[in-house]
Design a protein around this motif. Structure first.
Motif, mmCIF file in Angstrom:
data_model
loop_
_atom_site.group_PDB
_atom_site.id
_atom_site.type_symbol
_atom_site.label_atom_id
_atom_site.label_comp_id
_atom_site.label_asym_id
_atom_site.label_seq_id
_atom_site.Cartn_x
_atom_site.Cartn_y
_atom_site.Cartn_z
ATOM 1 N N UNK A 158 0.851 -1.186 0.000
ATOM 2 C CA UNK A 158 0.000 0.000 0.000
ATOM 3 C C UNK A 158 0.891 1.242 0.000
ATOM 4 N N UNK A 159 0.647 2.135 -0.972
ATOM 5 C CA UNK A 159 1.476 3.335 -1.090
ATOM 6 C C UNK A 159 0.721 4.534 -0.519
ATOM 7 N N UNK A 160 1.441 5.367 0.233
ATOM 8 C CA UNK A 160 0.788 6.396 1.038
ATOM 9 C C UNK A 160 0.517 7.710 0.317
ATOM 10 N N UNK A 161 1.322 8.057 -0.668
ATOM 11 C CA UNK A 161 1.202 9.370 -1.332
ATOM 12 C C UNK A 161 1.269 10.497 -0.306
ATOM 13 N N UNK A 162 2.226 10.363 0.620
ATOM 14 C CA UNK A 162 2.415 11.403 1.637
ATOM 15 C C UNK A 162 2.940 12.691 1.021
ATOM 16 N N UNK A 163 3.740 12.565 -0.026
ATOM 17 C CA UNK A 163 4.301 13.730 -0.698
ATOM 18 C C UNK A 163 3.399 14.101 -1.870
ATOM 19 N N UNK A 164 2.881 15.327 -1.833
ATOM 20 C CA UNK A 164 1.922 15.780 -2.841
ATOM 21 C C UNK A 164 2.325 17.162 -3.348
ATOM 22 N N UNK A 165 3.047 17.236 -4.454
ATOM 23 C CA UNK A 165 3.389 18.538 -5.032
ATOM 24 C C UNK A 165 2.129 19.353 -5.314
ATOM 25 N N UNK A 166 2.242 20.669 -5.159
ATOM 26 C CA UNK A 166 1.071 21.533 -5.345
ATOM 27 C C UNK A 166 1.490 22.860 -5.965
ATOM 28 N N UNK A 167 0.516 23.691 -6.274
ATOM 29 C CA UNK A 167 0.745 25.038 -6.797
ATOM 30 C C UNK A 167 0.356 26.093 -5.764
ATOM 31 N N UNK A 168 0.346 25.706 -4.488
ATOM 32 C CA UNK A 168 -0.173 26.581 -3.434
ATOM 33 C C UNK A 168 0.543 27.923 -3.360
ATOM 34 N N UNK A 169 1.828 27.950 -3.666
ATOM 35 C CA UNK A 169 2.599 29.187 -3.516
ATOM 36 C C UNK A 169 3.075 29.748 -4.852
ATOM 37 N N UNK A 170 2.452 29.288 -5.911
ATOM 38 C CA UNK A 170 2.888 29.671 -7.244
ATOM 39 C C UNK A 170 2.791 31.180 -7.477
ATOM 40 N N UNK A 181 8.072 19.606 5.455
ATOM 41 C CA UNK A 181 9.118 20.384 4.793
ATOM 42 C C UNK A 181 9.184 20.061 3.307
ATOM 43 N N UNK A 182 9.142 18.778 2.955
ATOM 44 C CA UNK A 182 9.197 18.395 1.547
ATOM 45 C C UNK A 182 7.989 18.932 0.790
ATOM 46 N N UNK A 183 6.786 18.805 1.350
ATOM 47 C CA UNK A 183 5.594 19.302 0.665
ATOM 48 C C UNK A 183 5.620 20.816 0.513
ATOM 49 N N UNK A 184 6.183 21.503 1.509
ATOM 50 C CA UNK A 184 6.350 22.951 1.392
ATOM 51 C C UNK A 184 7.254 23.275 0.194
ATOM 52 N N UNK A 185 8.392 22.608 0.119
ATOM 53 C CA UNK A 185 9.346 22.875 -0.967
ATOM 54 C C UNK A 185 8.760 22.540 -2.330
ATOM 55 N N UNK A 186 7.935 21.495 -2.387
ATOM 56 C CA UNK A 186 7.343 21.089 -3.659
ATOM 57 C C UNK A 186 6.101 21.903 -4.006
ATOM 58 N N UNK A 187 5.876 22.994 -3.280
ATOM 59 C CA UNK A 187 4.812 23.942 -3.633
ATOM 60 C C UNK A 187 5.396 25.270 -4.105
ATOM 61 N N UNK A 188 6.733 25.369 -4.146
ATOM 62 C CA UNK A 188 7.389 26.629 -4.468
ATOM 63 C C UNK A 188 7.528 26.820 -5.979
#
Length: 598
Positions: A191-203, A445-452
């Motif tokens: 089962x894979x969690x998909x804890x890391x979710x890149x976003x455009x929140x801070x684009x 921290x990773x999800x924050x960075x992947x929203x930049x």
């Protein structure tokens, strides 16, 4: 005293099996060498062994027939793996393995990096551990189990790629997942969690607002991770990773008073002088530690091999020597070791262009140039160019695990392939002596960075902006994190000698071409302090390359010609660093074969 579990072993093998006895013996000897205890818990279908320190009653959560525990963090840590649930997975801090066992199954969940490996074999019985040699021994491995494709990967890239090991029947649980193991299944349920979710929140946010948020998040993660600790050891370089820890820690008087900084590099080097500047600026305890690279501690090296087995990284051999050096001036006691592990990579510290095929892109990584394809295939009868296709397939599996912008995918691709192997070796060795903390090893921290926005992730620009705005004094101290022409010009104008020294590798690459054109003192800065000088050590420094029996030597010779091993050793004995690095990589197969000798 810290209460924590460092290693675990779960097996359904018969206790009378010689292979099971060898596995138990390995774990017990390894634990005893670090003065750690081993608890043995007999469950209905499984035997559970835990290498731990503290009170075992604090480490097992029992609910009827169900047993639950966590490997990695000590029990006083907040929001750690001890608090893991699928619903809470994005709030968990630091490395962990969460394990629950009942009558029907074993359920194992890990962090988003997979920083603590879970090795498993279901061939003849259930055999699971975070210590590779234990599973190798318990699963009764033989020479026939060796995987040439995996050997190729480690020889060339200096690390394995995804879920493979040197042995066909042993796999590693994939990161950010829950695997369920049973006696009846040949493969775990995944089962894979998909804890890391890149976003455009801070684009569309202003860069200044993003930088302010970066600073506040860094401060929160560091202070929360260190608030419950008594003594804190920070290995400090001139790079951004450890500097981010330092920038936040000095803001808390209590944490600052408990912190000791060490720089493990020659005392008069530029690296140590810059770290010393940072510590003097904040009136911190600071010392330099010279790793004993001109001597060899076989006891320590065998401990390292006992932890990593065939997965030993080229830079992982001397981590425990660092602890020995610290103990000469300071007995750790209730200390913890805090690191910038996974600080720079999420915010863009990845110098990788993902051209296809992926193998071409990974060939540009420095460690991939130690043993090139051309060199390897020229000295091997077993390994062939066909294995590049298998490596490409494994890289492709990693790439497909995450959606999002290509820059975000590159960061996670790099994290899952290279970073979890390249950096986690330090944590996996150090934690046997001192609890290890990675303040930024958190999905938050990773999800924050992947929203930049992508432009803020280029060469860690968001971090540079943070230091420039909030820590101008620290920012004036040179960093080795961004070796670019632009940074070289900027630093050289403000401090010509410091700029020239720090960027000696850059000068050689783009300008001088030949090292001898630079002053000797500049070249001295470039020497790797973690590589041994075999001239003072001899063959013991590459154990067990020259300690294999006849059958192992014959097999090794098929993978890599023994006459070339002799040639490399001769060159290393003259001080040739590349030959020393190649020998260290080749040691991994030698140790794998050594474990299989009867």
């Amino acid at each position: 005293m810290h209460h924590r579990i460092i290693a675990f072993f779960i097996s359904s093998s018969q206790t009378t099996e010689p292979s099971y006895k060898r596995a138990i013996d390995h774990l017990q000897k390894l634990a005893a060498s670090f003065s750690k205890k081993v608890a043995v818990i007999k469950l209905e279908k499984y035997h559970l062994h835990l290498a731990y320190e503290g009170d075992s009653n604090e480490l097992l959560q029992k609910d009827g027939e169900k047993v639950k525990f966590c490997v990695g963090p000590h029990t006083s840590r907040k929001n750690s793996g001890w608090d893991f649930s699928f619903e809470n997975r994005k709030n968990i801090r630091d490395r962990f393995i969460s394990i629950s066992i009942d009558r029907r199954k074993i359920s194992i969940s890990n962090d988003y990096i997979g920083a603590i490996p879970v090795y498993y074999s279901l061939r003849k019985a259930v055999s699971i551990s975070n210590i590779e040699p234990v599973v190798v021994l318990d699963s009764d491995s033989s020479y026939e189990d060796l995987s040439p494709e995996a050997v190729y990967e480690l020889f060339h890239y200096t690390h394995l790629i995804w879920d493979e090991t040197f042995y066909r029947h042993i796999k590693v649980q994939e990161p950010d997942s829950t695997f369920i193991y049973t006696n009846q299944a040949e493969e775990p349920i995944k089962k894979y969690h998909a804890t890391i979710t890149p976003s455009k929140d801070r684009l569309n946010m202003k860069s200044s607002d993003i930088v302010a948020e970066t600073n506040e998040l860094n401060r929160t993660l560091v202070l929360e991770s260190l608030s419950v600790e008594n003594d804190i050891i920070l290995p400090l370089s001139s790079g951004y990773d450890s500097r981010m820890i330092l920038s936040a820690a000095v803001q808390d008087k209590d944490i600052k008073s408990k912190m000791r900084c060490y720089t493990y590099i020659p005392n008069m080097s530029l690296e140590s002088r810059l770290a010393g500047k940072l510590c003097k600026m904040h009136n911190l305890n600071w010392e330099t530690v010279q790793l004993p690279v001109d001597s060899f501690n076989m006891r320590r090296f065998k401990q390292i091999l006992g932890i990593f087995g065939s997965g030993l990284h080229v830079h992982g051999k001397y981590q425990l020597d660092f602890i020995d050096q610290i103990k000469q001036t300071f007995i750790p006691g209730q200390s913890v070791f805090v690191s910038g592990f996974m600080t720079g990579v999420p915010c863009g510290g990845v110098h990788l262009s993902l051209d296809t095929p992926f193998t071409n892109a990974m060939n540009q990584i420095g460690e991939s140039k130690y043993i090139t394809d051309e060199y390897l295939f020229a000295h091997s009868r077993t390994l062939s160019p066909n294995m590049i296709n298998n490596a490409e397939s494994n890289f492709n599996k990693v790439f497909k695990r995450l959606e999002g912008h290509i820059k975000h995918k590159i960061i996670m691709f790099y994290t899952w392939t290279r970073q979890r192997n390249f950096i986690s070796y330090q944590a996996r060795a150090m934690e046997w002596e001192i609890p290890y903390i990675g303040s930024h090893v958190t999905p938050e921290y990773m999800n924050f960075c992947l929203s930049l926005p992508v432009h803020l992730l280029k060469n860690r620009k968001v971090i540079e902006m943070m230091f420039a705005k909030y820590y101008p004094a620290m920012n004036r101290v040179s960093s080795n994190s961004n070796l670019t022409v632009q940074h070289f010009i900027k630093r050289s104008i403000s401090n010509p000698r410091e700029g020239m020294l720090h960027y000696a590798p850059l000068l050689i690459k783009y300008f001088f071409k030949q090292p001898w054109l630079l002053p000797a003192s500049y070249i001295a800065e470039m020497k790797n302090p973690s590589m041994p000088d075999l001239r003072n050590i001899g063959k013991a420094g590459v154990f067990p390359l020259f300690d294999l029996n006849a059958e192992s030597r014959e097999i090794f010779d098929g993978y890599f010609a023994l006459n070339e091993v002799d040639n490399l050793f001769s060159k290393a004995m003259t001080g040739d660093e590349l030959s020393s690095k190649r020998l260290t990589i080749l040691e991994t197969l030698a140790y794998a074969l050594k474990m299989l000798e009867k």
